[in-house]
Design an enzyme around this catalytic site. Sequence first.
Site, PDB file in Angstrom:
ATOM      1  N   LYS A  69       0.810  -1.096   0.031  1.00  0.00           N
ATOM      2  CA  LYS A  69      -0.067   0.005   0.042  1.00  0.00           C
ATOM      3  C   LYS A  69       0.807   1.162   0.108  1.00  0.00           C
ATOM      4  CE  LYS A  69      -1.897  -1.276   3.871  1.00  0.00           C
ATOM      5  NZ  LYS A  69      -1.289  -2.477   4.158  1.00  0.00           N
ATOM      6  N   ARG A 102      -9.687   1.448   8.367  1.00  0.00           N
ATOM      7  CA  ARG A 102      -9.341   0.094   8.646  1.00  0.00           C
ATOM      8  C   ARG A 102     -10.452  -0.861   9.482  1.00  0.00           C
ATOM      9  NH1 ARG A 102      -3.562   0.514   8.388  1.00  0.00           N
ATOM     10  NH2 ARG A 102      -2.467  -1.277   9.426  1.00  0.00           N
TER      11      ARG A 102
HETATM   12  P1  AP5 Z   1       4.889  -1.677   1.891  1.00  0.00           P
HETATM   13  O1  AP5 Z   1       4.274  -0.702   0.839  1.00  0.00           O
HETATM   14  O2  AP5 Z   1       5.680  -0.800   3.033  1.00  0.00           O
HETATM   15  O3  AP5 Z   1       3.455  -2.444   2.238  1.00  0.00           O
HETATM   16  P2  AP5 Z   1       2.144  -1.850   3.262  1.00  0.00           P
HETATM   17  O4  AP5 Z   1       1.033  -2.448   2.526  1.00  0.00           O
HETATM   18  O5  AP5 Z   1       2.414  -0.158   3.349  1.00  0.00           O
HETATM   19  O6  AP5 Z   1       2.483  -2.341   4.578  1.00  0.00           O
HETATM   20  P3  AP5 Z   1       2.565  -1.825   6.214  1.00  0.00           P
HETATM   21  O7  AP5 Z   1       3.145  -2.912   6.771  1.00  0.00           O
HETATM   22  O8  AP5 Z   1       2.930  -0.340   6.324  1.00  0.00           O
HETATM   23  O9  AP5 Z   1       1.037  -1.896   6.362  1.00  0.00           O
HETATM   24  P4  AP5 Z   1       0.231  -1.914   7.779  1.00  0.00           P
HETATM   25  O10 AP5 Z   1      -1.127  -1.888   7.321  1.00  0.00           O
HETATM   26  O11 AP5 Z   1       0.417  -3.037   8.623  1.00  0.00           O
HETATM   27  O12 AP5 Z   1       1.080  -0.714   8.516  1.00  0.00           O
HETATM   28  P5  AP5 Z   1       0.622   0.803   8.867  1.00  0.00           P
HETATM   29  O13 AP5 Z   1       1.729   1.641   8.751  1.00  0.00           O
HETATM   30  O14 AP5 Z   1      -0.685   1.185   8.029  1.00  0.00           O
HETATM   31  O15 AP5 Z   1       5.700  -2.822   1.477  1.00  0.00           O
HETATM   32  C1  AP5 Z   1       6.131  -3.944   2.109  1.00  0.00           C
HETATM   33  C2  AP5 Z   1       7.484  -4.328   1.811  1.00  0.00           C
HETATM   34  O16 AP5 Z   1       7.429  -5.001   0.444  1.00  0.00           O
HETATM   35  C3  AP5 Z   1       8.645  -3.032   1.443  1.00  0.00           C
HETATM   36  O17 AP5 Z   1       9.934  -3.615   1.865  1.00  0.00           O
HETATM   37  C4  AP5 Z   1       8.406  -2.853  -0.203  1.00  0.00           C
HETATM   38  O18 AP5 Z   1       9.846  -2.486  -0.730  1.00  0.00           O
HETATM   39  C5  AP5 Z   1       8.212  -4.208  -0.546  1.00  0.00           C
HETATM   40  N1  AP5 Z   1       7.297  -4.520  -1.726  1.00  0.00           N
HETATM   41  C6  AP5 Z   1       6.209  -3.757  -1.834  1.00  0.00           C
HETATM   42  N2  AP5 Z   1       5.595  -4.128  -3.079  1.00  0.00           N
HETATM   43  C7  AP5 Z   1       6.359  -5.131  -3.474  1.00  0.00           C
HETATM   44  C8  AP5 Z   1       6.131  -5.888  -4.679  1.00  0.00           C
HETATM   45  N3  AP5 Z   1       5.125  -5.995  -5.517  1.00  0.00           N
HETATM   46  N4  AP5 Z   1       7.121  -6.871  -4.969  1.00  0.00           N
HETATM   47  C9  AP5 Z   1       8.455  -6.960  -4.136  1.00  0.00           C
HETATM   48  N5  AP5 Z   1       8.249  -6.054  -2.957  1.00  0.00           N
HETATM   49  C10 AP5 Z   1       7.416  -5.525  -2.613  1.00  0.00           C
HETATM   50  O19 AP5 Z   1       0.005   0.656  10.284  1.00  0.00           O
HETATM   51  C11 AP5 Z   1       0.972   0.411  11.345  1.00  0.00           C
HETATM   52  C12 AP5 Z   1       0.054   0.521  12.734  1.00  0.00           C
HETATM   53  O20 AP5 Z   1      -0.318   1.668  12.877  1.00  0.00           O
HETATM   54  C13 AP5 Z   1      -1.344  -0.540  12.775  1.00  0.00           C
HETATM   55  O21 AP5 Z   1      -0.709  -1.797  13.229  1.00  0.00           O
HETATM   56  C14 AP5 Z   1      -1.873   0.229  13.793  1.00  0.00           C
HETATM   57  O22 AP5 Z   1      -1.377  -0.037  15.084  1.00  0.00           O
HETATM   58  C15 AP5 Z   1      -1.519   1.698  13.701  1.00  0.00           C
HETATM   59  N6  AP5 Z   1      -2.662   1.995  12.551  1.00  0.00           N
HETATM   60  C16 AP5 Z   1      -2.410   2.516  11.298  1.00  0.00           C
HETATM   61  N7  AP5 Z   1      -3.560   2.944  10.573  1.00  0.00           N
HETATM   62  C17 AP5 Z   1      -4.734   2.797  11.689  1.00  0.00           C
HETATM   63  C18 AP5 Z   1      -6.214   2.956  11.414  1.00  0.00           C
HETATM   64  N8  AP5 Z   1      -6.544   3.503  10.447  1.00  0.00           N
HETATM   65  N9  AP5 Z   1      -6.743   2.884  12.661  1.00  0.00           N
HETATM   66  C19 AP5 Z   1      -6.153   2.267  13.680  1.00  0.00           C
HETATM   67  N10 AP5 Z   1      -4.696   2.102  14.109  1.00  0.00           N
HETATM   68  C20 AP5 Z   1      -3.813   2.354  12.615  1.00  0.00           C
END
Ligand code: AP5
Length: 221
Positions: free
Chosen positions: A17, A92
């Site tokens: 994402k 989410r």
């Molecule tokens: P990346 O693009 O970083 O993936 P992502 O989908 O953004 O994964 P996240 O881990 O950031 O998602 P998340 O939803 O758990 O975390 P968030 O920060 O939102 O890609 C991942 C890796 O793969 C990278 O190394 C990239 O280079 C590689 N890659 C990407 N595409 C690829 C491809 N096609 N092929 C090969 N490699 C690839 O949330 C974190 C925390 O914040 C949550 O757990 C929660 O506690 C809190 N939080 C965030 N939003 C909310 C909300 N709305 N409500 C409540 N709590 C929230």
Amino acid sequence: MDRRTFFVLLGVPGAGKGTQAKMLEEHLGLPQVSTGDLFRYNLKNSTSLGQLAKSYMDKGELVPDEVTIQMVEDRLGMDDAARGAILDGFPRNLMQAEAFDEMTAPFGGVSLVPLITLSDEEAMRRITGRRVCRSCGAVYHIEFNPPSREGICDRDAGELYQRDDDSEETVRNRLYVYYKQTSPLIGYYYAKKLLAELDGGLSIEQVQGRLMELLAEKEIA
Ligand code: AP5
Ligand code: MG
């Protein structure tokens, strides 16, 4: 009506994402609004919101809705979101999705919900190899998308680090929370005819290509 464009990127943790949101941001000139990045920014600046968020993020749990929804509303009120935004990690759960519908109703509502699909095993591989730039937030992978110089960001030479919540145990809980609380949004947006599925198992460039085709089909880009 003051029409705006709002994309909601859905997908398991590690689906890509953030990676795709950053590309869309450059291509469309709409800001990426990542709730995870906003919480991490608050944490870096030692705000009370950052401290509160950390206690949930470290366990892989969702930060409470009131706080999260208010934060997004404030962010969307900023000048750079005057034409819309790319939502990454929000909404989410159903409560957040309903609040977001209310928030965007005056601007024509949500435009499109790309769902990036990926297996749990691949998600785990992606997350444990991820490195993030401390200053600009650019995302790398040690194997799939390495920086030119190890540990240093290509964009602004910032230091690359591993997120605190990227340990295997926390990722397992983040996946569990996704299936329990976030995956019902798939049906929610499908019923509204806004959902478009993309195979996140393809390369970064291929996923981007599919996303661009999708936007062209919808006459958005
Ligand atoms: P990346 O693009 O970083 O993936 P992502 O989908 O953004 O994964 P996240 O881990 O950031 O998602 P998340 O939803 O758990 O975390 P968030 O920060 O939102 O890609 C991942 C890796 O793969 C990278 O190394 C990239 O280079 C590689 N890659 C990407 N595409 C690829 C491809 N096609 N092929 C090969 N490699 C690839 O949330 C974190 C925390 O914040 C949550 O757990 C929660 O506690 C809190 N939080 C965030 N939003 C909310 C909300 N709305 N409500 C409540 N709590 C929230
Ligand atoms: Mg992300």
